[in-house]
Design a protein around this motif. Structure first.
Motif, PDB file in Angstrom:
ATOM      1  N   ALA A 219      -5.564   2.668 -15.810  1.00  0.00           N
ATOM      2  CA  ALA A 219      -5.693   4.170 -15.653  1.00  0.00           C
ATOM      3  C   ALA A 219      -6.106   4.588 -14.384  1.00  0.00           C
ATOM      4  O   ALA A 219      -7.324   5.249 -14.191  1.00  0.00           O
ATOM      5  CB  ALA A 219      -6.689   4.810 -16.758  1.00  0.00           C
ATOM      6  N   PRO A 220      -5.319   4.360 -13.270  1.00  0.00           N
ATOM      7  CA  PRO A 220      -5.847   4.647 -11.861  1.00  0.00           C
ATOM      8  C   PRO A 220      -6.045   6.179 -11.568  1.00  0.00           C
ATOM      9  O   PRO A 220      -7.060   6.472 -10.949  1.00  0.00           O
ATOM     10  CB  PRO A 220      -4.714   4.316 -11.016  1.00  0.00           C
ATOM     11  CG  PRO A 220      -3.476   4.254 -12.110  1.00  0.00           C
ATOM     12  CD  PRO A 220      -3.959   3.793 -13.417  1.00  0.00           C
ATOM     13  N   ASP A 221      -5.558   6.939 -12.514  1.00  0.00           N
ATOM     14  CA  ASP A 221      -5.743   8.461 -12.186  1.00  0.00           C
ATOM     15  C   ASP A 221      -7.168   8.628 -12.827  1.00  0.00           C
ATOM     16  O   ASP A 221      -7.736   9.827 -12.258  1.00  0.00           O
ATOM     17  CB  ASP A 221      -4.553   9.230 -13.109  1.00  0.00           C
ATOM     18  CG  ASP A 221      -4.503   9.053 -14.508  1.00  0.00           C
ATOM     19  OD1 ASP A 221      -4.845   7.746 -14.728  1.00  0.00           O
ATOM     20  OD2 ASP A 221      -4.220   9.707 -15.178  1.00  0.00           O
ATOM     21  N   LYS A 222      -7.728   7.957 -13.692  1.00  0.00           N
ATOM     22  CA  LYS A 222      -8.892   8.215 -14.446  1.00  0.00           C
ATOM     23  C   LYS A 222     -10.010   7.732 -13.638  1.00  0.00           C
ATOM     24  O   LYS A 222     -10.979   8.115 -13.604  1.00  0.00           O
ATOM     25  CB  LYS A 222      -8.910   7.714 -15.949  1.00  0.00           C
ATOM     26  CG  LYS A 222     -10.148   7.948 -16.456  1.00  0.00           C
ATOM     27  CD  LYS A 222     -10.115   7.305 -17.871  1.00  0.00           C
ATOM     28  CE  LYS A 222     -11.403   7.706 -18.705  1.00  0.00           C
ATOM     29  NZ  LYS A 222     -11.358   6.975 -20.147  1.00  0.00           N
TER      30      LYS A 222
ATOM     31  N   TRP B 215      -9.625   6.806 -10.237  1.00  0.00           N
ATOM     32  CA  TRP B 215      -9.305   6.698  -8.897  1.00  0.00           C
ATOM     33  C   TRP B 215      -9.853   5.806  -7.746  1.00  0.00           C
ATOM     34  O   TRP B 215      -9.397   5.194  -7.161  1.00  0.00           O
ATOM     35  CB  TRP B 215      -8.627   8.020  -8.222  1.00  0.00           C
ATOM     36  CG  TRP B 215      -7.757   7.878  -7.005  1.00  0.00           C
ATOM     37  CD1 TRP B 215      -8.293   8.113  -5.782  1.00  0.00           C
ATOM     38  CD2 TRP B 215      -6.504   7.351  -6.734  1.00  0.00           C
ATOM     39  NE1 TRP B 215      -7.353   7.962  -4.790  1.00  0.00           N
ATOM     40  CE2 TRP B 215      -6.209   7.375  -5.549  1.00  0.00           C
ATOM     41  CE3 TRP B 215      -5.532   6.810  -7.836  1.00  0.00           C
ATOM     42  CZ2 TRP B 215      -4.949   6.828  -5.132  1.00  0.00           C
ATOM     43  CZ3 TRP B 215      -4.283   6.301  -7.190  1.00  0.00           C
ATOM     44  CH2 TRP B 215      -3.971   6.425  -5.665  1.00  0.00           C
ATOM     45  N   ASP B 216     -11.073   6.202  -7.637  1.00  0.00           N
ATOM     46  CA  ASP B 216     -11.842   5.699  -6.540  1.00  0.00           C
ATOM     47  C   ASP B 216     -12.355   4.173  -6.808  1.00  0.00           C
ATOM     48  O   ASP B 216     -12.292   3.475  -5.620  1.00  0.00           O
ATOM     49  CB  ASP B 216     -13.283   6.545  -6.411  1.00  0.00           C
ATOM     50  CG  ASP B 216     -14.224   6.720  -7.432  1.00  0.00           C
ATOM     51  OD1 ASP B 216     -13.730   6.126  -8.669  1.00  0.00           O
ATOM     52  OD2 ASP B 216     -15.605   6.754  -7.668  1.00  0.00           O
ATOM     53  N   ALA B 217     -12.722   3.913  -7.947  1.00  0.00           N
ATOM     54  CA  ALA B 217     -12.773   2.358  -8.220  1.00  0.00           C
ATOM     55  C   ALA B 217     -11.258   1.495  -8.080  1.00  0.00           C
ATOM     56  O   ALA B 217     -11.487   0.429  -7.558  1.00  0.00           O
ATOM     57  CB  ALA B 217     -13.333   2.060  -9.793  1.00  0.00           C
ATOM     58  N   TYR B 218     -10.300   2.265  -8.365  1.00  0.00           N
ATOM     59  CA  TYR B 218      -9.073   1.766  -8.262  1.00  0.00           C
ATOM     60  C   TYR B 218      -8.720   1.525  -6.788  1.00  0.00           C
ATOM     61  O   TYR B 218      -8.211   0.388  -6.143  1.00  0.00           O
ATOM     62  CB  TYR B 218      -7.918   2.666  -8.806  1.00  0.00           C
ATOM     63  CG  TYR B 218      -6.632   2.117  -8.720  1.00  0.00           C
ATOM     64  CD1 TYR B 218      -5.879   1.083  -9.273  1.00  0.00           C
ATOM     65  CD2 TYR B 218      -5.956   2.949  -7.939  1.00  0.00           C
ATOM     66  CE1 TYR B 218      -4.558   0.987  -9.088  1.00  0.00           C
ATOM     67  CE2 TYR B 218      -4.395   2.596  -7.656  1.00  0.00           C
ATOM     68  CZ  TYR B 218      -3.874   1.587  -8.259  1.00  0.00           C
ATOM     69  OH  TYR B 218      -2.323   1.329  -8.129  1.00  0.00           O
ATOM     70  N   GLU B 219      -8.772   2.456  -5.897  1.00  0.00           N
ATOM     71  CA  GLU B 219      -8.877   2.407  -4.452  1.00  0.00           C
ATOM     72  C   GLU B 219      -9.643   1.355  -3.956  1.00  0.00           C
ATOM     73  O   GLU B 219      -9.438   0.616  -3.018  1.00  0.00           O
ATOM     74  CB  GLU B 219      -8.931   3.558  -3.987  1.00  0.00           C
ATOM     75  CG  GLU B 219      -8.693   3.628  -2.453  1.00  0.00           C
ATOM     76  CD  GLU B 219      -7.317   3.486  -1.963  1.00  0.00           C
ATOM     77  OE1 GLU B 219      -7.013   3.439  -0.835  1.00  0.00           O
ATOM     78  OE2 GLU B 219      -6.347   3.578  -2.997  1.00  0.00           O
ATOM     79  N   MET B 220     -11.077   1.249  -4.463  1.00  0.00           N
ATOM     80  CA  MET B 220     -12.073   0.168  -4.112  1.00  0.00           C
ATOM     81  C   MET B 220     -11.356  -0.989  -4.177  1.00  0.00           C
ATOM     82  O   MET B 220     -11.354  -1.911  -3.387  1.00  0.00           O
ATOM     83  CB  MET B 220     -13.290   0.529  -4.551  1.00  0.00           C
ATOM     84  CG  MET B 220     -14.236  -0.354  -4.239  1.00  0.00           C
ATOM     85  SD  MET B 220     -14.849  -0.138  -2.538  1.00  0.00           S
ATOM     86  CE  MET B 220     -16.270  -1.156  -2.412  1.00  0.00           C
ATOM     87  N   CYS B 221     -10.844  -1.137  -5.432  1.00  0.00           N
ATOM     88  CA  CYS B 221     -10.510  -2.529  -5.777  1.00  0.00           C
ATOM     89  C   CYS B 221      -9.252  -3.037  -4.848  1.00  0.00           C
ATOM     90  O   CYS B 221      -9.347  -4.235  -4.143  1.00  0.00           O
ATOM     91  CB  CYS B 221     -10.001  -2.621  -7.128  1.00  0.00           C
ATOM     92  SG  CYS B 221     -10.982  -2.504  -8.447  1.00  0.00           S
TER      93      CYS B 221
END
Length: 280
Positions: A207-210, A212-218
């Motif tokens: 759920a990258p939209d939910k 997003w910042d953690a997803y981008e950090m990864c």
């Protein structure tokens, strides 16, 4: 046609800061002191290669410390630019090996003996980069006992959470089910993969939209980890083409020792989650 020297260009720097003074070029450009007889032509290349690497590592350390502070302050967004910059610095360091590779084995053999036991393994900045990224090794700081201030700085970094540790603690504070052993542990130990963390990482990727910042950090962390592996590989191959399988000047087995580091994964769950994404 020659370029016109514009009248507005300043030429009198009496009492004013100038380019050389701001950058302290007199000190910087006088820091190359070849020790071989002659001296051998390629020793200057060898020195500058390693000095410039140390300057870039100084900047990486500066950036990673800022990134850790931002995560501790619950702000992931500033780390995106920081880690993007670190990745590009790593790319410069990777490409820089190509310059050293113009030095042939015969060239290096002309002055290698003057290094004595000096070795890149003794780079305290490289060790600091590894510690900030989580590749901890208490034994590695033993070679810095003769430098008390540096030894103390490295020991402090050894016992502090790495960037990945702080990211996992941040996710826990956000309410994600990060295992307790990832939130509080003996930070002086290298990070070990934890299968119980995988559902948390997969949740972010599903759920990258939910998140997003953690997803981008990864993804930014993966960039840095991948570039580090590529740098290690290029280092190992440069050493192999230059000295073959001779023992390293610092006492290591040389190429065999460097090869062990290629498979190091700083952020294992960020790699392992890729196998699970979209799996039926």
């Amino acid at each position: 046609m020659a370029r016109t020297f514009e009248k507005t260009i300043k030429t009198d720097f009496s009492g004013h800061l100038h380019y050389s003074g701001y950058l302290e070029l007199q000190a910087l450009l006088s820091a190359q002191s070849p020790r071989s007889l002659g001296p051998h032509h390629d020793e200057m290349l060898f020195i500058i290669q390693h000095q410039t690497s140390e300057l870039w590592m100084k900047l990486i350390i500066h950036e990673l410390r800022a990134g850790i502070a931002a995560v501790q302050d619950e702000r992931l967004e500033p780390t995106f630019k920081i880690l993007a910059r670190v990745k590009l610095i790593q790319r410069v360091l990777f490409d820089q090996w190509a310059v050293l590779e113009t030095m042939t084995p015969s060239d290096y053999a002309e002055f290698r003996d003057i290094l004595g036991p000096a070795s890149g393994f003794q780079s305290h900045q490289y060790r600091m980069v590894e510690f900030l990224l989580g590749n901890k090794d208490a034994n590695a700081i033993r070679v810095f006992k003769h430098l008390p201030e540096i030894h103390a700085e490295l020991e402090a970094a050894l016992r502090a959470p790495s960037l990945y540790d702080e990211f996992l603690r941040h996710l826990s504070r956000r309410g994600l089910a990060v295992p307790a052993e990832c939130v509080e542990r003996d930070w002086s130990q290298p990070y070990e993969p934890n299968s119980a963390l995988m559902p948390v990482i997969k949740q972010i990727y599903d759920a990258p939209d939910k998140h997003w910042d953690a997803y981008e950090m990864c993804e930014k962390l993966i960039d840095v980890d991948q570039q580090f592996s590529l740098w290690r590989f290029r280092h190992m191959k440069t050493v192999e083409r230059t000295i073959g399988y001779k023992r390293g000047t610092g006492g290591s087995s040389g190429v065999s020792f460097l090869r062990q580091a290629i498979e190091i994964r700083l952020f294992p769950e960020l790699w392992d989650v890729r196998t699970q994404i979209g799996a039926v």
